[in-house]
Design an enzyme around this catalytic site. Sequence first.
Site, short mmCIF file in Angstrom:
data_model
loop_
_atom_site.label_atom_id
_atom_site.label_comp_id
_atom_site.label_asym_id
_atom_site.label_seq_id
_atom_site.Cartn_x
_atom_site.Cartn_y
_atom_site.Cartn_z
CD GLU A 134 -2.71 0.83 2.62
OE1 GLU A 134 -2.71 0.03 3.31
OE2 GLU A 134 -3.77 2.03 2.45
NE ARG A 145 3.40 -7.46 10.15
CZ ARG A 145 2.46 -6.98 9.41
NH1 ARG A 145 1.51 -7.52 8.81
NH2 ARG A 145 2.51 -5.97 9.05
CE LYS A 198 2.80 0.15 4.79
NZ LYS A 198 2.51 -0.02 3.56
P1 ATP Z 1 2.63 -2.25 7.99
O1 ATP Z 1 1.75 -2.82 8.90
O2 ATP Z 1 4.05 -2.26 8.35
O3 ATP Z 1 1.92 -1.08 7.74
P2 ATP Z 1 1.52 -3.42 5.94
O4 ATP Z 1 1.07 -4.96 5.82
O5 ATP Z 1 0.11 -2.76 6.11
O6 ATP Z 1 2.64 -3.17 6.91
P3 ATP Z 1 1.48 -3.56 3.16
O7 ATP Z 1 2.00 -2.26 2.09
O8 ATP Z 1 0.04 -3.78 3.17
O9 ATP Z 1 2.06 -3.08 4.56
O10 ATP Z 1 2.40 -4.68 2.83
C1 ATP Z 1 2.70 -5.24 1.61
C2 ATP Z 1 3.06 -6.59 1.73
O11 ATP Z 1 4.06 -6.91 2.51
C3 ATP Z 1 1.89 -7.39 2.36
O12 ATP Z 1 1.77 -8.80 1.58
C4 ATP Z 1 2.23 -7.82 3.67
O13 ATP Z 1 1.88 -8.73 3.98
C5 ATP Z 1 3.82 -7.74 3.66
N1 ATP Z 1 4.57 -7.40 4.84
C6 ATP Z 1 4.41 -6.18 5.41
N2 ATP Z 1 4.91 -6.41 6.82
C7 ATP Z 1 5.62 -7.45 6.78
C8 ATP Z 1 6.41 -8.02 7.60
N3 ATP Z 1 6.83 -7.43 8.73
N4 ATP Z 1 7.00 -9.15 7.49
C9 ATP Z 1 6.58 -10.06 6.18
N5 ATP Z 1 6.02 -9.35 5.39
C10 ATP Z 1 5.37 -8.08 5.54
MG MG Z 2 -1.38 -2.47 5.04
#
Ligand code: ATP
Ligand code: MG
Length: 566
Positions: free
Chosen positions: A36, A261, A271
């Site tokens: 995102e 994760r 984020k």
């Molecule tokens: P955050 O909670 O840090 O904002 P998010 O999951 O909202 O992370 P996205 O931009 O939606 O961030 O993530 C893009 C991809 O990265 C998704 O498929 C998510 O599952 C993966 N991802 C995010 N954080 C991690 C992590 N700590 N370890 C492995 N994969 C991750």
């Molecule tokens: Mg997200």
Amino acid sequence: MSSETAVTPTNFIRNIIIQDLETGKHDGIITRFPPEPNGHLHIGHAKSICLNFGVAAEFGGRTNLRFDDTNPLKENEDFMLAIMEDVRWLGFEWDELLHASDYFQQLYEYALHLIKTGKAYVEELSAEEIREYRGTLKEPGRESPYRDRPVEENLDLFERMKAGEFADGTLALRARIDMASPNINMRDPVVYRIRNASHHRTGDEWHIYPMYDWAHGISDAIEGITHSLCTLEFEDHRPLYDWFLDNIPAPCHPRQIEFARGNLDYTVMSKRRLRELVEEGLVNGWDDPRMPTLAGLRRRGFTPEAIRAFWTEMGVSKADSIISMGVLENAVRNDLNVRAPRTMAVLDPVKVVLTNFPEGETEWLEAPVHPQDEAMGTRKVALTREIWIERGDFMEDPPRKFFRMKPGGEVRLRNAFIVQCNDVIKDEQGEITELHCTFDPDTRSGMPGASRKVKGTIHWVSAEHGRPVEIRLCDRLFTVPNPLGEKDRDYREFLNPHSLDVIQNAIVEPHVADGAAGDFYQFERTGYFCHDNVDSKPGRPVLNRIVTLRDSWARIEKEMAQAGKN
Ligand code: ATP
Ligand code: MG
């Protein structure tokens, strides 16, 4: 040469893919990385990137980079560009660059299909009422009074929602699934909400925006994704992912597979938190070298090779865990140990005068660039009558086991010869200003005494040829392993006040001062350093310490544990 291992350790996702290829379920695989664009990527995202791109590359498949840009309020173009830069820096190239917003029309048409088949309805309850009706983990939800609205009325209202006739939050489109499902995600989830907002790619075309669950699975299906890899928090969404695809004429039905994760201690990784740190000025931007963002780690000098090796070594599983920062730092050390040219730098200089060395002369010594890698060649090191050594490498009144420079004592100057300290010169305040030494010419390389042993070897830089640089020593951003885990306490309270220590006038060998962004070195005895890719300028070099030579935190933690026992 890189320290990366050639063999990919297997994991359950890789095994599923191997099986799907063997049974002929798929001829080839397609994965995607779906960020995102509402912030910069962090080291956790790198796990997902390495997995998605890595597994597709291994089996001759393809990987798309797809921006999940369904929320017009929080997302922007700059974040997209930064994400693309980060993915490429990590060493991966996508097959197609796509956006969930590319599919807005198609997503809308599938929603019409749901409505026409009696599987979606326009809700008039407020967001708060929807929450109230949803029930709890123990109690089933209640059906909305609008649930049985006739298809024609739903179509009419939905089209008017799209046309912008209603205010934000007044109506929503919900899937008509099961308000009594034990899985709360299946209790008539919202599919579309009204947002009378401009989208950075589609402008003012849309007044309704799809929810993540609706957009994600359908985007996967449109792209022909075979394995949709996501993190564990989506496990409970999988029945919904499947239900949506089963109830529309989807071109295919990708398989969602969840993995744990990646988490690290002594930092925060969502984020949202990272944005807070940036916006509140608690760090110097998304690329602050103390941040766990890829931009921050890159600026700090972590290499993509080390990050890839780290995630390969950590593996992929369904078990949640928090990895020690020391493990990541070790991956960086392992990589840099092999590749970093050696050089000498003095971080906290005190002057040494070699009283039996001719005045005004420079002797050029030949030193290996890397002691274990002859192919890296040699470098010229200038030796002059006046040199700098580390203030901490001299003690006037040392304890018995101090083997560096002391009055009357002998120590070897690295790459040069053995010196003996004869005089300590101080200013009026009693501060040491100079140490007067004599050197033993017989202990030079090639001379009979070259291998004469003394207990200590110290590094040094010529005072005439050495050049001043600014050095930034970064340490952990937080003082506790889990800053978000402390109940009733704000994580900001645990920010490490010593996480950034700036040294104004460290002295380096001339070629280091003339280096450029991206150049990295091992400063003998003090750590790995690189040019700061933002602030280092010709004539005003700034270097970051990437990592120390040894894990000093492991020692501190061990000492603390021992102190606790006594
Ligand atoms: P955050 O909670 O840090 O904002 P998010 O999951 O909202 O992370 P996205 O931009 O939606 O961030 O993530 C893009 C991809 O990265 C998704 O498929 C998510 O599952 C993966 N991802 C995010 N954080 C991690 C992590 N700590 N370890 C492995 N994969 C991750
Ligand atoms: Mg997200």
